[in-house]
Design a protein around this motif. Structure first.
Motif, short mmCIF file in Angstrom:
data_model
loop_
_atom_site.label_atom_id
_atom_site.label_comp_id
_atom_site.label_asym_id
_atom_site.label_seq_id
_atom_site.Cartn_x
_atom_site.Cartn_y
_atom_site.Cartn_z
N TRP A 138 -1.36 -3.61 -11.79
CA TRP A 138 -2.34 -2.40 -11.54
C TRP A 138 -3.45 -2.20 -12.68
O TRP A 138 -4.53 -2.02 -12.59
CB TRP A 138 -1.66 -1.30 -11.17
CG TRP A 138 -2.67 -0.19 -10.95
CD1 TRP A 138 -3.46 0.16 -9.80
CD2 TRP A 138 -2.96 1.23 -11.67
NE1 TRP A 138 -4.17 1.33 -9.80
CE2 TRP A 138 -4.04 1.95 -11.07
CE3 TRP A 138 -2.32 1.37 -12.94
CZ2 TRP A 138 -4.40 3.18 -11.47
CZ3 TRP A 138 -2.83 2.67 -13.40
CH2 TRP A 138 -3.82 3.31 -12.69
N GLU A 173 2.93 -1.02 3.85
CA GLU A 173 2.65 -2.49 4.34
C GLU A 173 2.08 -3.46 3.29
O GLU A 173 1.88 -3.03 1.97
CB GLU A 173 1.51 -2.08 5.20
CG GLU A 173 1.77 -1.13 6.47
CD GLU A 173 2.77 -1.84 7.46
OE1 GLU A 173 2.74 -3.06 7.52
OE2 GLU A 173 3.51 -0.89 7.82
N SER A 182 -4.73 -7.37 -2.17
CA SER A 182 -4.15 -7.43 -3.52
C SER A 182 -3.44 -8.53 -3.60
O SER A 182 -3.18 -9.34 -4.87
CB SER A 182 -3.32 -6.16 -3.83
OG SER A 182 -4.14 -5.16 -3.96
N ASP A 197 1.02 -1.30 0.04
CA ASP A 197 0.06 0.02 0.14
C ASP A 197 1.03 1.24 0.13
O ASP A 197 2.19 1.19 0.09
CB ASP A 197 -1.23 -0.07 0.96
CG ASP A 197 -0.22 0.17 2.58
OD1 ASP A 197 0.92 0.52 2.51
OD2 ASP A 197 -0.66 -0.18 3.51
N ASP A 220 -3.96 -3.11 -6.19
CA ASP A 220 -4.71 -1.85 -5.93
C ASP A 220 -3.66 -0.79 -6.20
O ASP A 220 -4.15 0.38 -6.36
CB ASP A 220 -5.30 -1.70 -4.70
CG ASP A 220 -6.49 -2.38 -4.59
OD1 ASP A 220 -7.26 -2.82 -5.81
OD2 ASP A 220 -6.94 -3.18 -3.34
N HIS A 221 -2.22 -1.02 -5.84
CA HIS A 221 -1.42 0.02 -6.05
C HIS A 221 -0.25 -0.58 -6.62
O HIS A 221 0.07 -1.67 -6.55
CB HIS A 221 -0.87 0.74 -4.61
CG HIS A 221 -2.18 0.99 -3.78
ND1 HIS A 221 -2.49 2.29 -3.73
CD2 HIS A 221 -2.80 0.06 -2.78
CE1 HIS A 221 -3.76 2.27 -2.98
NE2 HIS A 221 -3.82 0.93 -2.49
N HIS A 277 1.68 3.24 2.08
CA HIS A 277 2.58 3.33 3.49
C HIS A 277 3.62 2.14 3.40
O HIS A 277 4.51 2.08 4.43
CB HIS A 277 1.56 3.47 4.47
CG HIS A 277 0.58 4.29 4.70
ND1 HIS A 277 0.83 5.83 4.70
CD2 HIS A 277 -0.93 4.15 4.36
CE1 HIS A 277 -0.27 6.27 4.66
NE2 HIS A 277 -1.25 5.36 4.32
N ASP A 332 -0.21 -5.46 1.06
CA ASP A 332 -1.58 -5.16 0.64
C ASP A 332 -2.04 -6.33 0.50
O ASP A 332 -1.94 -7.23 -0.58
CB ASP A 332 -1.68 -4.30 -0.52
CG ASP A 332 -2.94 -4.28 -0.97
OD1 ASP A 332 -3.87 -4.99 -0.59
OD2 ASP A 332 -3.18 -3.52 -2.03
#
Length: 319
Positions: free
Chosen positions: A281, A23, A28, A19, A287-288, A21, A25
């Protein structure tokens, strides 16, 4: 699950979606595992170089591996990378991987200091004995700064220390010599290490490696197009080398996405991982497209070009 001996087929080194930050995901990553298994892959290699294992904290490594094992749900074997600088650190990762349900381990030689082949052999034997899990050697000189000697790999294959080799050395001649020493293309299964598995990490020459007697491939691009590599493997398995070459050429054109970002702007690792994640993506799998620090992100223009390469390869983006 019972680990196949030898393991054959397509075993992608699973990307680790992050994500913004940094972390893991997990949603995903779960979708990515589904994408890979639905694409027909024969195994999953979590926490490899493409999985950015070296950039993740131990807690994030554990989260990623636990997510992959849970999402795979026994449908395909999960190989866990335990890559680190020294034997004690890899032993810690190995114990965690075993506790989280990994089916096999993948380890490099130590690379904190220069090591002698006798020390490398002791390292692999200790890792194998400590958990009892099948162990694959990861030959990646760009990280370890030395190539695993072919005679050492053969020795550890013959005595049962190693279940297989993931060869990312780029030395196709040395790989061929190893395959010949193990019995060659036609006599591997009656040779000195009949259950030993050889997987190439050279994803642009998979057809040639399979023709030489390799058992499969660990392709970073397989995250993006797992079905393409499965078709390539199936064509080779059935002896349809013309179809295998055609699929390989299509994948080679798609692989060019790793060179979209200029060398003057970012490292080649950032460019390749950024391209794979941008593709995932664009395909709606993750998602990122974030990569781990200190890697730089692709520009919007580079991401758009990744999309054009996907379309050209028959994989139209959904974003």
């Amino acid at each position: 699950m019972a680990f196949p001996a030898p393991l054959r087929g397509v075993v992608p080194p699973v990307c680790t979606p992050l994500d913004p930050h940094g972390e893991v995901d997990t949603a995903s990553l779960t979708r990515l595992v589904t994408h890979l298994v639905d694409g027909g892959v024969h195994g999953l290699f979590a926490l490899g170089s493409t999985g950015e294992a070296a950039h993740l904290t131990d807690a994030r490594r554990a989260t990623a591996l636990e997510t992959v094992v849970k999402a795979a749900d026994g449908r395909v074997p999960v190989l866990a990378g335990i890559i680190d600088t020294t034997t004690p650190r890899m032993l810690d990762h190995a114990r965690t991987a075993a506790a989280l349900g990994a089916d096999a381990l993948v380890a490099t030689a130590p690379f904190c200091t220069r090591t002698h082949p006798r020390e490398i052999a002791a390292h692999f034997r200790r890792l194998r004995a400590d958990t009892g899990l099948p162990l694959f050697a990861y030959d990646i000189p760009v990280v370890v700064h030395r190539k695993l000697p072919g005679e050492l790999v053969r020795e550890l294959a013959e005595d049962g220390t190693l279940a297989g080799l993931k060869d990312s050395s780029g030395d196709d001649g040395a790989l061929r010599r190893l395959l010949v020493a193990l019995g060659g293309r036609t006599a591997r299964r009656t040779g000195p290490a009949p259950d030993f598995c050889v997987l190439t990490g050279s994803e642009l020459t998979v057809d040639a490696a399979l023709l030489a007697g390799a058992d499969g491939v660990v392709p970073g691009l397989g995250n993006v197009d797992p079905a393409g590599y499965v078709r390539l493997h199936e064509a080779a398995r059935t002896g349809d080398w013309a179809r295998a070459a055609a699929e390989q050429e299509r994948l080679a054109a798609l692989f060019s996405m790793v060179d979209i970002a200029p060398e003057s702007e970012m490292g080649r690792g950032s460019a390749a991982l950024g391209a794979f994640k941008a593709a995932l993506w664009l395909l709606g799998v993750i998602d990122h497209g974030a990569t781990a620090l200190p890697q730089l992100p692709l520009s919007k223009e580079a991401v758009a070009e990744v999309g054009r390469r996907l379309t050209a390869a028959g994989l139209p983006p959904v974003r």
